[in-house]
Design an enzyme around this catalytic site. Structure first.
Site, PDB file in Angstrom:
ATOM      1  CD  GLU A  82      -1.504  10.246  -2.503  1.00  0.00           C
ATOM      2  OE1 GLU A  82      -1.766   9.159  -3.044  1.00  0.00           O
ATOM      3  OE2 GLU A  82      -2.195  10.717  -1.583  1.00  0.00           O
ATOM      4  CG  HIS A 106      -2.292   3.251   9.854  1.00  0.00           C
ATOM      5  ND1 HIS A 106      -3.431   2.488   9.961  1.00  0.00           N
ATOM      6  CD2 HIS A 106      -1.455   2.548   9.070  1.00  0.00           C
ATOM      7  CE1 HIS A 106      -3.264   1.377   9.269  1.00  0.00           C
ATOM      8  NE2 HIS A 106      -2.098   1.390   8.709  1.00  0.00           N
ATOM      9  N   GLY A 161      -8.340   2.154   6.602  1.00  0.00           N
ATOM     10  CA  GLY A 161      -8.435   0.720   6.873  1.00  0.00           C
ATOM     11  C   GLY A 161      -9.153   0.026   5.730  1.00  0.00           C
ATOM     12  CG  ASN A 214      -0.240  -0.127   2.522  1.00  0.00           C
ATOM     13  OD1 ASN A 214       0.994  -0.174   2.569  1.00  0.00           O
ATOM     14  ND2 ASN A 214      -0.994  -0.185   3.602  1.00  0.00           N
ATOM     15  CG  HIS A 215       4.839   1.331   1.137  1.00  0.00           C
ATOM     16  ND1 HIS A 215       6.065   0.782   1.420  1.00  0.00           N
ATOM     17  CD2 HIS A 215       4.113   1.246   2.268  1.00  0.00           C
ATOM     18  CE1 HIS A 215       6.082   0.377   2.684  1.00  0.00           C
ATOM     19  NE2 HIS A 215       4.906   0.644   3.222  1.00  0.00           N
ATOM     20  N   GLY A 259      -6.358   8.724   3.110  1.00  0.00           N
ATOM     21  CA  GLY A 259      -7.610   8.026   2.818  1.00  0.00           C
ATOM     22  C   GLY A 259      -7.367   6.878   1.871  1.00  0.00           C
ATOM     23  CB  SER A 260      -8.374   5.319  -0.826  1.00  0.00           C
ATOM     24  OG  SER A 260      -9.255   6.088  -1.646  1.00  0.00           O
ATOM     25  CG  ASN A 311       3.735   0.021  11.047  1.00  0.00           C
ATOM     26  OD1 ASN A 311       2.618   0.456  11.262  1.00  0.00           O
ATOM     27  ND2 ASN A 311       3.980  -0.948  10.195  1.00  0.00           N
TER      28      ASN A 311
END
Length: 472
Positions: A230, A394, A397, A226-227, A371-372, A339
DNA sequence: ATGTCC
């Protein structure tokens, strides 16, 4: 030279108990097998007594060995029977498995307090979105595999209109200046030097010495999963005095990545070590801890901090290259680990706070909650809520696992979603589609006691690791 | 998350 089956020979192949040795010698006297073959057989017996339980000649010895092993002192560390309660934010968004894992973590004898953030989901050991405060002990899987996984935001002086008018150039540079993909690093002259590589912690153990070369090659890379890196527009509804940013919209660069192979290898090594030192009941096995007064605990603490500094350096390099390539100046910078483990004061006591997929949100502490790829991210300021152990979520989800997402979401649906939000995407499979994530606005509404929103970031051009490709 | 068990 003829071998003999005597007490000395049995000790040489690993038998230790006098009673068992005596039984073997008695039995050996009544079998006709030659000594060398017999010692071979006894070596196997010592290793796997269970497989001799039906052996006509050796079953009684095997049985005695199995019984002795079962009677051996049980070193498993018991869990606490009646654990304290823990705060849960947005329980309606949280899957049962994550709550069960958090309940187990509360039963550790080293646990002081815990909390579950609204983006929580199941992980190894501590759930993602789990926060755990312990007394003088660190849990490698309470930090997670990607030690120092973090966010970094650069607010630039480039007018948003300039970006809109030059998207092709920004896209070209986003591809040129970032490197994605599991295992990937730079080669030869592409490699980037950074002071973190001179950190003397690299010299404290053979493990770290051996990891330095790959860390040097991977410095300034983003990895996979998910890295992301942007470009987007950040909107300040009000001026922020601390950041020195006036109300308005700014072009900003946002990254999410961690410590690459360095942190992953450290995490794996010390989790295994913790499990061997700290045996726990099966449901808690992945929560094995290291005492901070022990050599292993101190090693992990230093290695974890090195991985954190390295992850930070990776973001610094990515931002420096990216901003330089488009001639952007820096107006403000915000970054945070999500983390990691910290020494913090909680209710007057020094504790080790593990945040595994949780944003530090102490009073006045700024953080970034993405968010996404199409949904907004939020620049926040912590409220210092003790019940949440000074933390927040974070991200949004996941609402679908990667495999679920790949099955349910088509390329076309993902493309339509990107188009509707005017987002340019480079890389990423449907497992990272926006629809695979929860609604970030709902998640934010579940943590209004934990953070204040300072500004909202809207993604415009997103790069993630390619769909199975390593040539990123 | 990670060259996905030294």
């Amino acid at each position: 030279m003829e071998k003999k089956v005597n007490g000395e020979a049995l000790k040489a192949i690993g038998f230790t108990e006098g009673k068992i040795i005596g039984m073997i010698l008695t039995q050996a006297a009544s079998v006709t097998t030659d000594a060398a073959t017999l010692l071979g057989l006894l070596t196997k017996l010592n290793e796997y007594p269970e497989s001799f339980l039906d052996d006509p000649e050796w079953k009684s010895v095997a049985q005695a060995m199995v019984e002795a092993a079962n009677a051996a002192v049980d070193t498993t560390i018991p869990l606490v029977g009646n654990p304290d309660a823990f705060a849960v934010y947005g329980p309606e968004f949280i899957e049962a498995g994550a709550t069960t894992q958090m309940t187990t973590a509360m039963k550790l004898p080293i646990t002081i307090a815990g909390a579950l953030m609204p983006d929580a989901h199941q992980g190894y050991g501590l759930p993602i979105g789990g926060v755990l405060a312990t007394r003088n002990a660190v849990i490698p899987y309470g930090v997670g595999v990607d030690i120092g996984c973090r966010m970094a935001l650069s607010i630039t002086d480039i007018p948003v209109e300039f970006f809109r008018a030059n998207e092709a150039r920004f896209k070209r540079e986003l591809i040129a200046q970032t490197k994605f993909g599991a295992g990937n690093g730079f080669k030869g002259r592409e490699k980037i030097d950074h002071a973190v590589l001179e950190n003397e912690t690299f010299q404290i153990t053979g493990l770290l010495r051996g990891l330095k070369e790959r860390a040097a090659a991977q410095l300034g890379t983003s990895g996979g999963g998910n890295h992301f890196a942007e470009w987007g527009v950040i909107d300040f509804a009000e001026s922020d005095a601390e950041l020195g940013i006036e109300k308005g919209q700014y072009l900003a660069f946002l990254t999410h990545s961690g410590s690459r192979g360095l942190g992953a290898t450290i995490a794996g090594h010390y989790t295994r070590l913790a499990k061997s030192i700290c045996p726990l009941p099966p449901e808690a096995a992945n929560l094995a801890w290291l005492d901070l007064d022990s050599e292993a605990g101190q090693e992990y603490w230093l290695a974890m901090n090195l991985a954190g500094d390295y992850a930070s350096a990776c973001h610094a390099v990515i931002h420096r290259k990216m901003l330089q390539s488009v001639g952007a100046g820096l107006l403000g910078k915000v970054e945070n680990h999500h983390n990691f483990a910290w020494k913090e004061i909680l209710n007057g006591e020094e504790v080790i706070v593990h945040r595994k997929g949780a944003t530090p949100a102490g009073k006045g502490v700024m953080g970034i909650i993405p968010g996404s790829m199409t949904a907004p991210g939020f620049l926040v300021r912590g409220k210092g809520e003790a019940a949440a152990i000074n933390s927040a979520s974070h991200g949004a989800g996941r609402q679908m696992s990667r495999t679920q997402a790949v099955k349910k979401i088509t390329r076309e649906a993902m493309r339509a979603e990107l188009k509707a939000n005017e987002v340019t995407l480079i890389g990423a499979g449907t497992d990272e589609a926006p629809m695979a994530y929860k609604d970030i606005r709902q998640v934010m509404s579940a943590q209004t006691d934990l953070v204040d929103t300072i500004a909202m970031f809207t993604p415009k051009m997103v790069r993630m690791a390619g769909d199975g490709s390593r040539e990123d």
